[in-house]
Scaffold this motif. Structure first.
Motif, PDB file in Angstrom:
ATOM      1  N   PRO A 191     -41.761  51.053 -60.628  1.00 42.85           N
ATOM      2  CA  PRO A 191     -41.730  51.077 -62.099  1.00 42.85           C
ATOM      3  C   PRO A 191     -41.291  52.435 -62.655  1.00 42.85           C
ATOM      4  CG  PRO A 191     -43.690  49.931 -61.345  1.00 42.85           C
ATOM      5  CD  PRO A 191     -43.019  50.520 -60.114  1.00 42.85           C
ATOM      6  N   GLU A 192     -41.703  53.509 -62.004  1.00 39.97           N
ATOM      7  CA  GLU A 192     -41.302  54.844 -62.471  1.00 39.97           C
ATOM      8  C   GLU A 192     -39.793  55.042 -62.321  1.00 39.97           C
ATOM      9  OE1 GLU A 192     -43.861  54.370 -60.165  1.00 39.97           O
ATOM     10  OE2 GLU A 192     -45.389  54.477 -61.727  1.00 39.97           O
ATOM     11  N   GLU A 193     -39.245  54.594 -61.198  1.00 46.70           N
ATOM     12  CA  GLU A 193     -37.799  54.715 -60.987  1.00 46.70           C
ATOM     13  C   GLU A 193     -37.024  53.842 -61.977  1.00 46.70           C
ATOM     14  OE1 GLU A 193     -37.318  55.571 -56.233  1.00 46.70           O
ATOM     15  OE2 GLU A 193     -38.056  53.588 -56.847  1.00 46.70           O
ATOM     16  N   LEU A 194     -37.566  52.662 -62.280  1.00 47.11           N
ATOM     17  CA  LEU A 194     -36.935  51.792 -63.276  1.00 47.11           C
ATOM     18  C   LEU A 194     -36.833  52.502 -64.623  1.00 47.11           C
ATOM     19  CD1 LEU A 194     -38.680  48.381 -62.502  1.00 47.11           C
ATOM     20  CD2 LEU A 194     -36.233  48.855 -62.316  1.00 47.11           C
ATOM     21  N   LYS A 195     -37.924  53.111 -65.048  1.00 48.45           N
ATOM     22  CA  LYS A 195     -37.939  53.808 -66.337  1.00 48.45           C
ATOM     23  C   LYS A 195     -36.999  55.012 -66.319  1.00 48.45           C
ATOM     24  CE  LYS A 195     -42.662  52.519 -67.460  1.00 48.45           C
ATOM     25  NZ  LYS A 195     -44.045  52.992 -67.548  1.00 48.45           N
ATOM     26  N   LYS A 196     -37.079  55.813 -65.262  1.00 55.04           N
ATOM     27  CA  LYS A 196     -36.261  57.029 -65.164  1.00 55.04           C
ATOM     28  C   LYS A 196     -34.770  56.713 -65.172  1.00 55.04           C
ATOM     29  CE  LYS A 196     -35.583  61.127 -62.308  1.00 55.04           C
ATOM     30  NZ  LYS A 196     -35.913  61.787 -61.060  1.00 55.04           N
ATOM     31  N   HIS A 235     -28.140  44.218 -56.702  1.00 58.51           N
ATOM     32  CA  HIS A 235     -29.409  43.765 -56.112  1.00 58.51           C
ATOM     33  C   HIS A 235     -29.878  44.732 -55.017  1.00 58.51           C
ATOM     34  CE1 HIS A 235     -32.519  41.217 -54.464  1.00 58.51           C
ATOM     35  NE2 HIS A 235     -31.951  41.331 -53.279  1.00 58.51           N
ATOM     36  N   GLN A 236     -28.971  45.116 -54.133  1.00 56.73           N
ATOM     37  CA  GLN A 236     -29.335  46.022 -53.041  1.00 56.73           C
ATOM     38  C   GLN A 236     -29.811  47.377 -53.558  1.00 56.73           C
ATOM     39  OE1 GLN A 236     -25.869  46.131 -50.558  1.00 56.73           O
ATOM     40  NE2 GLN A 236     -26.188  44.065 -49.773  1.00 56.73           N
ATOM     41  N   LEU A 237     -29.205  47.828 -54.644  1.00 60.19           N
ATOM     42  CA  LEU A 237     -29.565  49.141 -55.190  1.00 60.19           C
ATOM     43  C   LEU A 237     -30.879  49.128 -55.965  1.00 60.19           C
ATOM     44  CD1 LEU A 237     -26.061  50.326 -56.422  1.00 60.19           C
ATOM     45  CD2 LEU A 237     -27.349  51.195 -54.450  1.00 60.19           C
ATOM     46  N   THR A 238     -31.289  47.959 -56.443  1.00 60.29           N
ATOM     47  CA  THR A 238     -32.456  47.903 -57.326  1.00 60.29           C
ATOM     48  C   THR A 238     -33.664  47.186 -56.737  1.00 60.29           C
ATOM     49  OG1 THR A 238     -31.650  45.872 -58.363  1.00 60.29           O
ATOM     50  CG2 THR A 238     -31.011  47.965 -59.389  1.00 60.29           C
ATOM     51  N   ARG A 239     -33.518  46.520 -55.630  1.00 60.43           N
ATOM     52  CA  ARG A 239     -34.594  45.646 -55.141  1.00 60.43           C
ATOM     53  C   ARG A 239     -35.891  46.386 -54.810  1.00 60.43           C
ATOM     54  NH1 ARG A 239     -31.380  44.085 -49.858  1.00 60.43           N
ATOM     55  NH2 ARG A 239     -31.520  46.077 -48.790  1.00 60.43           N
ATOM     56  N   ASN A 240     -35.845  47.634 -54.469  1.00 65.82           N
ATOM     57  CA  ASN A 240     -37.059  48.353 -54.088  1.00 65.82           C
ATOM     58  C   ASN A 240     -37.451  49.451 -55.085  1.00 65.82           C
ATOM     59  OD1 ASN A 240     -37.393  46.864 -51.675  1.00 65.82           O
ATOM     60  ND2 ASN A 240     -35.847  48.132 -50.684  1.00 65.82           N
ATOM     61  N   LEU A 241     -36.947  49.372 -56.306  1.00 59.96           N
ATOM     62  CA  LEU A 241     -37.280  50.399 -57.289  1.00 59.96           C
ATOM     63  C   LEU A 241     -38.735  50.275 -57.739  1.00 59.96           C
ATOM     64  CD1 LEU A 241     -34.135  50.431 -59.620  1.00 59.96           C
ATOM     65  CD2 LEU A 241     -34.757  52.086 -57.863  1.00 59.96           C
ATOM     66  N   PHE A 272     -33.235  51.491 -66.373  1.00 60.78           N
ATOM     67  CA  PHE A 272     -33.115  50.092 -65.965  1.00 60.78           C
ATOM     68  C   PHE A 272     -34.301  49.258 -66.445  1.00 60.78           C
ATOM     69  CE2 PHE A 272     -32.459  46.838 -62.523  1.00 60.78           C
ATOM     70  CZ  PHE A 272     -31.137  46.551 -62.827  1.00 60.78           C
ATOM     71  N   ASP A 273     -35.249  49.886 -67.118  1.00 53.94           N
ATOM     72  CA  ASP A 273     -36.480  49.197 -67.509  1.00 53.94           C
ATOM     73  C   ASP A 273     -36.248  48.069 -68.511  1.00 53.94           C
ATOM     74  OD1 ASP A 273     -35.759  51.311 -69.213  1.00 53.94           O
ATOM     75  OD2 ASP A 273     -37.806  51.581 -69.938  1.00 53.94           O
ATOM     76  N   LYS A 274     -35.321  48.233 -69.439  1.00 62.83           N
ATOM     77  CA  LYS A 274     -35.049  47.176 -70.425  1.00 62.83           C
ATOM     78  C   LYS A 274     -34.454  45.951 -69.742  1.00 62.83           C
ATOM     79  CE  LYS A 274     -34.594  50.313 -74.235  1.00 62.83           C
ATOM     80  NZ  LYS A 274     -33.986  51.595 -74.252  1.00 62.83           N
ATOM     81  N   TYR A 275     -33.560  46.187 -68.814  1.00 62.57           N
ATOM     82  CA  TYR A 275     -32.996  45.087 -68.039  1.00 62.57           C
ATOM     83  C   TYR A 275     -34.110  44.382 -67.271  1.00 62.57           C
ATOM     84  CZ  TYR A 275     -30.112  42.604 -64.623  1.00 62.57           C
ATOM     85  OH  TYR A 275     -29.535  41.645 -63.845  1.00 62.57           O
ATOM     86  N   TYR A 276     -34.992  45.174 -66.653  1.00 66.35           N
ATOM     87  CA  TYR A 276     -36.091  44.630 -65.858  1.00 66.35           C
ATOM     88  C   TYR A 276     -36.999  43.743 -66.705  1.00 66.35           C
ATOM     89  CZ  TYR A 276     -40.181  44.389 -62.846  1.00 66.35           C
ATOM     90  OH  TYR A 276     -41.227  43.944 -62.093  1.00 66.35           O
ATOM     91  N   VAL A 277     -37.289  44.160 -67.924  1.00 62.32           N
ATOM     92  CA  VAL A 277     -38.155  43.376 -68.805  1.00 62.32           C
ATOM     93  C   VAL A 277     -37.567  41.991 -69.032  1.00 62.32           C
ATOM     94  CG1 VAL A 277     -39.037  43.193 -71.174  1.00 62.32           C
ATOM     95  CG2 VAL A 277     -39.239  45.352 -69.925  1.00 62.32           C
ATOM     96  N   ASP A 278     -36.263  41.922 -69.240  1.00 66.47           N
ATOM     97  CA  ASP A 278     -35.627  40.630 -69.513  1.00 66.47           C
ATOM     98  C   ASP A 278     -35.352  39.806 -68.262  1.00 66.47           C
ATOM     99  OD1 ASP A 278     -35.599  41.002 -72.233  1.00 66.47           O
ATOM    100  OD2 ASP A 278     -33.547  41.775 -72.278  1.00 66.47           O
ATOM    101  N   HIS A 279     -35.005  40.451 -67.150  1.00 68.95           N
ATOM    102  CA  HIS A 279     -34.496  39.708 -65.994  1.00 68.95           C
ATOM    103  C   HIS A 279     -35.206  40.010 -64.687  1.00 68.95           C
ATOM    104  CE1 HIS A 279     -31.280  38.729 -68.729  1.00 68.95           C
ATOM    105  NE2 HIS A 279     -31.068  40.024 -68.927  1.00 68.95           N
ATOM    106  N   THR A 280     -36.267  40.827 -64.714  1.00 71.42           N
ATOM    107  CA  THR A 280     -36.889  41.341 -63.495  1.00 71.42           C
ATOM    108  C   THR A 280     -35.749  41.966 -62.692  1.00 71.42           C
ATOM    109  OG1 THR A 280     -38.427  39.493 -63.663  1.00 71.42           O
ATOM    110  CG2 THR A 280     -38.598  40.861 -61.708  1.00 71.42           C
TER     111      THR A 280
END
Length: 137
Positions: free
Chosen positions: A17-22, A9-15, A25-33
């Motif tokens: 959308p570009e950082e998510l894709k790079k 959570h601490q590592l991902t809370r401020n990502l 982590f974007d697939k995880y984000y789609v399912d679970h935010t």
């Protein structure tokens, strides 16, 4: 589990959308935010089917010891990949805890085996094969 989820959570809370894709982590984000969803690195979600219990203390203690070793190995792998002390320090703590748990389970196994008949080479629990006086046989 809570510590690992808190680190994620601490590592991902401020990502962004570009950082998510790079980061992949974007697939995880789609399912679970950014909700905490325990899963293996392969993407397989956590399930209670990983736990085994046979009701025989010898079998169950071996299973417990194996689980501690697998967790320790996972932490070792994480520590080979991560150098950030905010991540590696809690992982080192968890790894040390797995080692202690393994040692305690090993001591318990030794105690159980010491109470078996010394001729019991295969280390099974003879109580399971004894006739009972309950009249239910």
């Amino acid at each position: 589990m809570e510590i690992i989820c808190a680190i994620v959570h601490q590592l991902t809370r401020n990502l962004s959308p570009e950082e998510l894709k790079k980061s992949g982590f974007d697939k995880y984000y789609v399912d679970h935010t950014l909700a905490l969803w325990p899963q293996a690195a392969s993407g397989a979600p956590w399930t209670a089917t990983y736990f085994q219990s046979k009701g025989d203390p010898i079998t169950d203690l071996h299973e417990d010891m194996a689980a501690e070793q697998k967790a320790r190995s996972t932490y070792d792998n994480i520590l080979r990949l991560v150098k950030d002390p905010d991540v590696s320090d809690p992982i080192k703590f968890l790894r040390m805890r797995e080692v202690v748990h393994y040692q305690r389970f090993g001591e318990s196994l030794r105690i159980v085996q010491e109470h078996l008949d010394s001729k019991n080479f295969y280390a099974f629990n003879p109580e399971f094969d004894m006739q009972s006086d309950c009249g239910c046989n």
